[in-house]
Write an enzyme that holds these catalytic residues in place. Structure first.
Site, short mmCIF file in Angstrom:
data_model
loop_
_atom_site.label_atom_id
_atom_site.label_comp_id
_atom_site.label_asym_id
_atom_site.label_seq_id
_atom_site.Cartn_x
_atom_site.Cartn_y
_atom_site.Cartn_z
N LYS A 175 13.78 -4.17 8.21
CA LYS A 175 12.61 -5.37 8.77
C LYS A 175 12.40 -6.05 7.44
O LYS A 175 12.35 -5.74 6.40
CB LYS A 175 11.40 -4.43 8.96
CG LYS A 175 11.50 -3.43 10.15
CD LYS A 175 10.24 -2.77 10.47
CE LYS A 175 10.18 -1.48 9.18
NZ LYS A 175 9.02 -0.37 9.60
N THR A 206 -2.22 -6.18 8.53
CA THR A 206 -1.05 -5.72 8.49
C THR A 206 -0.85 -4.18 8.42
O THR A 206 0.14 -3.46 8.52
CB THR A 206 -0.08 -6.17 7.20
OG1 THR A 206 -0.98 -5.71 5.93
CG2 THR A 206 -0.04 -7.81 7.39
N GLY A 208 -0.65 -0.53 9.54
CA GLY A 208 -0.23 0.06 10.64
C GLY A 208 1.00 -0.80 11.46
O GLY A 208 1.33 -0.18 12.63
N THR A 209 1.52 -1.94 10.91
CA THR A 209 2.44 -2.76 11.73
C THR A 209 3.73 -1.82 11.94
O THR A 209 4.34 -2.12 12.84
CB THR A 209 2.64 -4.07 10.97
OG1 THR A 209 2.76 -3.66 9.46
CG2 THR A 209 1.38 -5.15 11.11
N GLY A 210 3.98 -1.26 10.73
CA GLY A 210 5.36 -0.52 10.79
C GLY A 210 5.49 0.53 11.87
O GLY A 210 6.20 1.17 12.76
N CYS A 211 4.23 1.41 12.01
CA CYS A 211 3.85 2.28 12.93
C CYS A 211 4.00 1.80 14.22
O CYS A 211 4.63 2.47 15.02
CB CYS A 211 2.61 3.20 12.61
SG CYS A 211 2.59 3.81 11.08
#
Length: 273
Positions: A175, A206, A208-211
């Site tokens: 990412k 931002t 929690g964006t990866g989750c």
């Protein structure tokens, strides 16, 4: 009509913006029945992680037994697993139940900068979970740790993706949201590099964006979409949430909780024919 299912194995975020809570919201709004196995309780919010209380390996194993012996998941997303002992249990149970469509989000550091993974767990992650995965979704700092390479540009992203693919035998989504590229993500798989171009959205929400991204990918894999289509749909879902600039601002802290209302931007829960 069969409702497809997905399981998230991750830590709980009491503030609701990341971890299990974000995963369940995302999976539900992407049209699958969402289940969870909790690896740890955390006291955290958008500004940092105050405390982590792990579950025991035995209890994590019991959670996984309960899920797989009743409602089998079509896909599994693995997020925060902070110790080697828990990683070993997950690997054992996923092998025992022959789990498929495993997406590993190698969560090492929270968006706020708080460390979430013990040092010895990194080796266990690479040895046990990554070879079982259909896809891993490291951000730039995580890809650097896992590959041992420095990443400064898109060529470096491709080099790291290639190294991780060769060493782990699974597809890798590097990412690019840490300003190496302008929200451009790299998928490195059997066909070589595939770029997913995206426009950076100036949004402070931002947490929690990866989750959210990895859970949306898992949900779409569960519904039968290809890897590339699952990633594309997940990026569209995440971009829609970011672009809406949701804010639950209240109290004295910088409450950047856009993802608490992810459901507003649900994709239609359609299933490919």
């Amino acid at each position: 009509m069969k409702l497809h299912t997905a399981l998230t194995i991750a830590g709980s975020d009491c503030s609701g913006g990341a971890g299990i809570q974000a995963d369940l919201k995302t999976m539900t709004m992407n049209g699958v029945y969402a289940m969870s196995a909790i690896t740890a309780l955390t006291a955290q919010n958008t500004t940092g992680v105050a405390a982590i209380s792990e579950v025991t390996p035995a209890f994590l194993g019991q959670q996984l037994d309960a899920v797989f012996t009743d409602i089998r998941p079509d896909a599994v997303k693995i997020g925060m697993v902070s110790s080697a002992d828990l990683i070993q249990v997950i690997g054992q149970k996923l092998h025992q139940y022959q789990a498929q469509q495993i997406v590993v989000d190698p969560v090492m550091v929270a968006t706020s900068g708080s460390a979430l993974l013990e040092t010895d767990a990194v080796a266990a992650l690479k040895e046990v979970l990554l070879p079982m995965a259909a896809l891993i979704t490291p951000n730039i700092p995580e890809a650097q740790v896992l590959s041992g390479l420095e990443i400064h540009n898109e060529a470096d992203m491709e080099a790291a993706g290639r190294k991780l693919y060769d060493s782990c035998g699974c597809a890798v989504l590097v990412k690019g949201g840490h300003r190496v590229s302008d929200a451009n993500d790299l998928l490195y798989g059997p066909g070589g590099p595939v770029w997913f171009r995206g426009k950076r959205i100036d949004n402070p929400n931002t947490h929690g964006t990866g989750c959210t991204l990895s859970s949306a990918i898992a949900a779409n894999l569960a519904k039968g979409y290809s890897m590339e289509d699952s990633i594309r749909r997940a990026k569209d879902y995440l971009s829609g949430a970011l672009a809406a600039m949701l804010d639950l601002g209240c109290g004295s802290g910088p409450m950047h909780h856009g993802f608490a209302l992810q459901g507003v931007f649900a994709q239609s829960p359609d299933t490919p024919e």
